[in-house]
Every structure is written in structure tokens, then in C-alpha cells.
Design a protein around this motif. Sequence first.
Motif, PDB file in Angstrom:
ATOM      1  N   THR A   1       0.802  -1.212   0.000  1.00 61.15           N
ATOM      2  CA  THR A   1       0.000   0.000   0.000  1.00 61.15           C
ATOM      3  C   THR A   1       0.834   1.260   0.000  1.00 61.15           C
ATOM      4  N   GLN A   2       2.128   1.124  -0.142  1.00 55.42           N
ATOM      5  CA  GLN A   2       2.961   2.312  -0.086  1.00 55.42           C
ATOM      6  C   GLN A   2       3.396   2.721  -1.478  1.00 55.42           C
ATOM      7  N   ARG A   3       3.730   4.006  -1.550  1.00 55.39           N
ATOM      8  CA  ARG A   3       4.308   4.459  -2.799  1.00 55.39           C
ATOM      9  C   ARG A   3       5.743   3.994  -2.848  1.00 55.39           C
ATOM     10  N   ILE A   4       6.289   3.817  -4.037  1.00 54.24           N
ATOM     11  CA  ILE A   4       7.684   3.403  -4.114  1.00 54.24           C
ATOM     12  C   ILE A   4       8.523   4.496  -4.729  1.00 54.24           C
TER      13      ILE A   4
ATOM     14  N   THR B   1       0.517  -0.722  -5.103  1.00 56.98           N
ATOM     15  CA  THR B   1       0.704   0.510  -4.336  1.00 56.98           C
ATOM     16  C   THR B   1       0.371   1.731  -5.166  1.00 56.98           C
ATOM     17  N   PRO B   2       0.099   2.861  -4.496  1.00 59.55           N
ATOM     18  CA  PRO B   2      -0.234   4.069  -5.234  1.00 59.55           C
ATOM     19  C   PRO B   2       0.941   4.702  -5.957  1.00 59.55           C
ATOM     20  N   VAL B   3       0.633   5.410  -7.006  1.00 56.44           N
ATOM     21  CA  VAL B   3       1.650   6.053  -7.821  1.00 56.44           C
ATOM     22  C   VAL B   3       1.319   7.526  -7.865  1.00 56.44           C
TER      23      VAL B   3
ATOM     24  N   LYS C   1       7.794   0.797  14.436  1.00 55.38           N
ATOM     25  CA  LYS C   1       7.391   1.012  13.040  1.00 55.38           C
ATOM     26  C   LYS C   1       6.154   0.178  12.713  1.00 55.38           C
ATOM     27  N   ILE C   2       5.125   0.827  12.125  1.00 56.37           N
ATOM     28  CA  ILE C   2       3.919   0.058  11.776  1.00 56.37           C
ATOM     29  C   ILE C   2       3.631   0.074  10.285  1.00 56.37           C
ATOM     30  N   GLY C   3       4.286   0.942   9.542  1.00 59.46           N
ATOM     31  CA  GLY C   3       4.003   0.957   8.107  1.00 59.46           C
ATOM     32  C   GLY C   3       4.940   1.891   7.379  1.00 59.46           C
ATOM     33  N   GLU C   4       4.997   1.698   6.096  1.00 57.86           N
ATOM     34  CA  GLU C   4       5.876   2.545   5.297  1.00 57.86           C
ATOM     35  C   GLU C   4       5.176   2.854   3.993  1.00 57.86           C
ATOM     36  N   GLY C   5       5.213   4.109   3.587  1.00 60.25           N
ATOM     37  CA  GLY C   5       4.630   4.496   2.308  1.00 60.25           C
ATOM     38  C   GLY C   5       5.677   5.195   1.476  1.00 60.25           C
ATOM     39  N   SER C   6       5.266   5.704   0.341  1.00 61.23           N
ATOM     40  CA  SER C   6       6.244   6.356  -0.525  1.00 61.23           C
ATOM     41  C   SER C   6       6.683   7.697   0.050  1.00 61.23           C
ATOM     42  N   THR C   7       5.812   8.329   0.858  1.00 63.70           N
ATOM     43  CA  THR C   7       6.190   9.630   1.400  1.00 63.70           C
ATOM     44  C   THR C   7       6.903   9.522   2.739  1.00 63.70           C
ATOM     45  N   GLY C   8       6.679   8.442   3.463  1.00 64.33           N
ATOM     46  CA  GLY C   8       7.310   8.348   4.768  1.00 64.33           C
ATOM     47  C   GLY C   8       7.041   7.047   5.484  1.00 64.33           C
ATOM     48  N   THR C   9       7.460   7.027   6.742  1.00 61.11           N
ATOM     49  CA  THR C   9       7.309   5.828   7.563  1.00 61.11           C
ATOM     50  C   THR C   9       6.429   6.180   8.754  1.00 61.11           C
ATOM     51  N   VAL C  10       5.529   5.257   9.097  1.00 60.63           N
ATOM     52  CA  VAL C  10       4.604   5.511  10.205  1.00 60.63           C
ATOM     53  C   VAL C  10       4.993   4.638  11.400  1.00 60.63           C
ATOM     54  N   TYR C  11       5.016   5.262  12.573  1.00 60.56           N
ATOM     55  CA  TYR C  11       5.364   4.576  13.814  1.00 60.56           C
ATOM     56  C   TYR C  11       4.238   4.790  14.825  1.00 60.56           C
TER      57      TYR C  11
ATOM     58  N   VAL D   1     -12.483  11.223   9.823  1.00 60.13           N
ATOM     59  CA  VAL D   1     -11.159  11.559   9.278  1.00 60.13           C
ATOM     60  C   VAL D   1     -10.164  11.355  10.430  1.00 60.13           C
ATOM     61  N   VAL D   2      -9.020  10.741  10.135  1.00 62.83           N
ATOM     62  CA  VAL D   2      -8.014  10.522  11.185  1.00 62.83           C
ATOM     63  C   VAL D   2      -7.696  11.854  11.874  1.00 62.83           C
ATOM     64  N   THR D   3      -7.702  11.845  13.196  1.00 70.11           N
ATOM     65  CA  THR D   3      -7.507  13.095  13.948  1.00 70.11           C
ATOM     66  C   THR D   3      -6.038  13.513  13.964  1.00 70.11           C
TER      67      THR D   3
ATOM     68  N   GLU E   1      -3.855  10.521  15.647  1.00 74.44           N
ATOM     69  CA  GLU E   1      -4.377   9.427  16.459  1.00 74.44           C
ATOM     70  C   GLU E   1      -3.962   8.101  15.837  1.00 74.44           C
ATOM     71  N   PHE E   2      -3.671   7.134  16.701  1.00 75.16           N
ATOM     72  CA  PHE E   2      -3.319   5.796  16.232  1.00 75.16           C
ATOM     73  C   PHE E   2      -4.612   5.019  16.017  1.00 75.16           C
ATOM     74  N   ILE E   3      -4.781   4.511  14.801  1.00 74.75           N
ATOM     75  CA  ILE E   3      -5.991   3.737  14.478  1.00 74.75           C
ATOM     76  C   ILE E   3      -5.622   2.257  14.617  1.00 74.75           C
TER      77      ILE E   3
ATOM     78  N   SER F   1      -7.978   8.179   5.699  1.00 72.50           N
ATOM     79  CA  SER F   1      -6.596   8.628   5.942  1.00 72.50           C
ATOM     80  C   SER F   1      -5.884   8.908   4.626  1.00 72.50           C
ATOM     81  N   ASP F   2      -4.613   9.208   4.729  1.00 81.33           N
ATOM     82  CA  ASP F   2      -3.719   9.390   3.585  1.00 81.33           C
ATOM     83  C   ASP F   2      -4.167  10.542   2.657  1.00 81.33           C
ATOM     84  N   PHE F   3      -3.859  11.746   3.110  1.00 77.93           N
ATOM     85  CA  PHE F   3      -4.320  12.932   2.380  1.00 77.93           C
ATOM     86  C   PHE F   3      -3.229  13.558   1.506  1.00 77.93           C
ATOM     87  N   GLY F   4      -2.177  12.783   1.286  1.00 75.74           N
ATOM     88  CA  GLY F   4      -1.033  13.306   0.532  1.00 75.74           C
ATOM     89  C   GLY F   4      -1.348  13.702  -0.908  1.00 75.74           C
ATOM     90  N   TYR F   5      -2.425  13.171  -1.453  1.00 70.42           N
ATOM     91  CA  TYR F   5      -2.718  13.453  -2.869  1.00 70.42           C
ATOM     92  C   TYR F   5      -3.935  14.348  -3.064  1.00 70.42           C
ATOM     93  N   CYS F   6      -4.365  14.972  -1.987  1.00 69.55           N
ATOM     94  CA  CYS F   6      -5.555  15.836  -2.084  1.00 69.55           C
ATOM     95  C   CYS F   6      -5.315  17.018  -3.015  1.00 69.55           C
TER      96      CYS F   6
HETATM   97  P1  ATP Z   1       1.120   5.546   0.294  1.00 68.30           P
HETATM   98  O1  ATP Z   1       2.316   5.371  -0.549  1.00 68.30           O
HETATM   99  O2  ATP Z   1       0.287   4.298   0.365  1.00 68.30           O
HETATM  100  O3  ATP Z   1       0.278   6.733  -0.001  1.00 68.30           O
HETATM  101  P2  ATP Z   1       2.086   7.011   2.566  1.00 68.30           P
HETATM  102  O4  ATP Z   1       3.503   7.341   2.397  1.00 68.30           O
HETATM  103  O5  ATP Z   1       1.165   8.135   2.333  1.00 68.30           O
HETATM  104  O6  ATP Z   1       1.682   5.728   1.745  1.00 68.30           O
HETATM  105  P3  ATP Z   1       0.461   6.049   4.657  1.00 68.30           P
HETATM  106  O7  ATP Z   1      -0.349   5.223   3.733  1.00 68.30           O
HETATM  107  O8  ATP Z   1      -0.168   7.277   5.188  1.00 68.30           O
HETATM  108  O9  ATP Z   1       1.846   6.413   4.017  1.00 68.30           O
HETATM  109  O10 ATP Z   1       0.892   5.112   5.841  1.00 68.30           O
HETATM  110  C1  ATP Z   1       1.681   3.979   5.703  1.00 68.30           C
HETATM  111  C2  ATP Z   1       1.116   2.857   6.561  1.00 68.30           C
HETATM  112  O11 ATP Z   1       0.865   3.285   7.894  1.00 68.30           O
HETATM  113  C3  ATP Z   1      -0.195   2.291   6.052  1.00 68.30           C
HETATM  114  O12 ATP Z   1      -0.130   0.888   6.182  1.00 68.30           O
HETATM  115  C4  ATP Z   1      -1.248   2.812   6.995  1.00 68.30           C
HETATM  116  O13 ATP Z   1      -2.280   1.871   7.184  1.00 68.30           O
HETATM  117  C5  ATP Z   1      -0.469   3.019   8.292  1.00 68.30           C
HETATM  118  N1  ATP Z   1      -1.004   4.191   8.993  1.00 68.30           N
HETATM  119  C6  ATP Z   1      -0.987   5.461   8.543  1.00 68.30           C
HETATM  120  N2  ATP Z   1      -1.546   6.299   9.434  1.00 68.30           N
HETATM  121  C7  ATP Z   1      -1.936   5.534  10.480  1.00 68.30           C
HETATM  122  C8  ATP Z   1      -2.597   5.815  11.731  1.00 68.30           C
HETATM  123  N3  ATP Z   1      -2.963   7.059  12.068  1.00 68.30           N
HETATM  124  N4  ATP Z   1      -2.853   4.777  12.560  1.00 68.30           N
HETATM  125  C9  ATP Z   1      -2.500   3.519  12.224  1.00 68.30           C
HETATM  126  N5  ATP Z   1      -1.874   3.187  11.073  1.00 68.30           N
HETATM  127  C10 ATP Z   1      -1.594   4.177  10.204  1.00 68.30           C
END
Ligand code: ATP
Length: 366
Positions: free
Chosen positions: A5-8, A22-24, A101-111, A153-155, A171-173, A232-237
Motif C-alpha cells: 500500500t505504499q508508494r515506491i 501501491t499508489p503512484v 514502526k507500523i508501516g511505510e509508504g512512498s512519502t514516509g514511515t509511520v510509527y 477523518v483521522v484526527t 491518532e493511532f488507528i 486517511s492518507d491525504f497526501g494526494y488531495c
Molecule cells: P502511500 O504510498 O500508500 O500513499 P504514505 O507514504 O502516504 O503511503 P500512509 O499510507 O499514510 O503512508 O501510511 C503507511 C502505513 O501506515 C499504512 O499501512 C497505513 O495503514 C499506516 N497508517 C498510517 N496512518 C496511520 C494511523 N494514524 N494509525 C495507524 N496506522 C496508520
Amino acid sequence: PSRNTQRIRRSDLMNPSHATATPVSHVMTTSSSRNITSSTGAAVNPHFVSDVYSTGRGHTVPAKPHRNRPSSKMSAEQFRATISLLVNSSDPRRDLDWFVKIGEGSTGTVYTAHQLSTNRVVAVKKMSLWNQQRKELLFNEVIIMKEYPHNNVVTYYDSYLVDEELWVLMEFIDGGSLTDIIRRVHLQESQIAAICKSCLEALAYLHSNGVIHRDIKSDCILLMSDGTVKLSDFGYCARINQKQRRRQSLVGTPYWMAPEVISKQPYGTEVDIWSLGIMVIEMIDGQPPYFNLPASEAMNCIRTLPPPTSKSPEKISPRLRDFLSKALVYNSEERATASELLRHPFLQFASPPSSLSKLIQFRNTV
Ligand code: ATP
């Protein structure tokens, strides 16, 4: 297929192991496969698009910086100075510990982290200021959640500049993404209705404020363990207003993209409704239409064929079929709005949040 689900990043283009979903967000410079963006307004080279998608599917591609867009020309100093005006100037590190660390996307890493002052678990998205396909999109990461608070919307809590990174605290979802659920569990129609209702509440609110999400898909829908649904994920708004009523950039994730986006026609908030319709098909069939095709071919199908429907339309109720047919309308002017869909009879059968909560518990056991 498994879905990343992350951008590369650009370097990932060279690595065929990223054949995932993943999104582009920048067709011209990245190659994730689930979403594409080219907010250039300039035509995207279709050959490039097919090259991009040959590496995989399902990623967002960030849009090419617009030649005439001032933010694209911002110097590093100007960019840093502008971001610093938006964020809290204090250092959050003294107040946070236990980063996981709980996730990583193309824009960053989520913890997740423990916030000492509030004694709560928060999510922290850390984004490099410089290692971005389109650094100006980082403004969205701060502004949208902050300016448009909504129950679905994620707070947003706060944001900071830490060395060369933007940190967004939110907020952590705790229940994971809708994609995780769809992968493991078959949803009942009443649960699909509940998810659609919450997403539409968020979209009706954002749209009434001129905000287009542009990347609606199951990956962007997060669930709390009590069953609350959060967008969530408002990077492309993108924002529209009296001065700029339509957008034209190729932005989003191919399989979820509205035909007018792919055709590079001026578009508005209606694109989110199309993507929501595709997400409903994901909830019914487990994946979006044309997901077995390379993204460029899927985009061609979306552009040239009648709107898709579920693989097994006979298995869904007439109410759900009608709901889908109002969202997946080729002509965006005839497509239902978020407010109109909120009044659709299908949503009257939405189950309470507790039924989604059970879904999350069940998901954890399979
Ligand atoms: P993408 O390339 O998919 O757009 P991104 O760089 O924008 O990614 P996010 O999608 O925002 O990153 O987050 C990466 C991961 O972290 C995803 O798996 C998402 O489910 C998780 N995540 C993001 N925000 C939260 C949150 N507030 N609570 C729990 N998990 C989150």
C-alpha cells in the motif's frame, strides 16, 4: 495479488520485486503501480505509463511538478521556511518514546509512539523533506487533517520539523486497514453499507470544503477496534475553489481512477465517488475490476468500456446494485454526489459500528 500500500521510490523502478499493489503519484518519475499522479496538467506519456506499470500494480505514482507552479520552483530554503510556518516549533522528541514502526509508504514511515505528556499511544508519520517525488505535496499531510477535523477523518494532533524530517502526530488507528479486512473476511452487505456511510460522511464534508481526496481505495480506510471508520492518507488531495473549479492532473491509483482523470479531462470531487464505487466492488469481490491486468491496460478499459460492476452481480441485492450504478456513472455530471448517496436506501441497512468491531476481532483470528 499481495498489495503493497505504499508508494515506491524512483530507485524501486529498477527492482521488479516491487510487483505489488501501491499508489503512484508521479507518473514521470516513480513507478509504483497502484496509483498514478501527474498533477502537471501536462499530458502523461502513455508509453512511460506502461513502463511504469510493467513493474507491478497498485502503487500511487506522484505527479510531475508543474512547470508553472510556484511551489515546484521553491528553493530548499523557501520550502523549509514555508513548512516551518505551518508546524509547531518545539522539539517533540522529549515527549515521545517507544517508537515502533507500523508501516511505510512512498512519502514516509509511520510509527506508533508513547506520548509522555498525554500518556497515550499516537501515530507518527515521519517524512523526509527532500526525498520526495513532489515535496510540495507534504503541505497536504499537515493541512488537510488539521483544517478539516471530522469524526470519520483521522484526527491530527500536531506536526514538527525534526532535523530534515516532517513529523505528523495523529491518532493511532488500532484496527488496521480495510484492505486487511477484505483480504481475510467476506463482508456482509450491511457492513459494506456501514463502511460506505462513514466514508461518504467524510467525503461529503471534505467536498463541501472544496477538498478532493483523489486516492480513495481500501488502503486509505482505517478502522478502529470500536468499529469507527476513518479516512486517511491525504497526501494526494487537491483543493478547488471559485478561482480553480476543476483539476486536470493524472493523480490516483490506476484501478480506482475515474475515467475523466484517465482521459485528462478537467475534474472535480466526482472522482472520489467513482473511486468509492470501485472500493465497493473491492469489498464485494476482494479486488477492484481489471486487477489481473497491467495498470496501463486497466486504465484503457476504464476509459473505453462501460462502467464495471461486481464479478457476480447476481449475488448482490438490487439495493446494492443500484447504489453501485449511481456511483459508477461514466459521465461525472450524472454521477451521484456524496450527499445524494448518503440518502440512498442501501445505506439504511448499515449495521452499527459494533458489527465492524466484530469484523476486526474476527480478522485478527484468521
Ligand atoms: P502511500 O504510498 O500508500 O500513499 P504514505 O507514504 O502516504 O503511503 P500512509 O499510507 O499514510 O503512508 O501510511 C503507511 C502505513 O501506515 C499504512 O499501512 C497505513 O495503514 C499506516 N497508517 C498510517 N496512518 C496511520 C494511523 N494514524 N494509525 C495507524 N496506522 C496508520
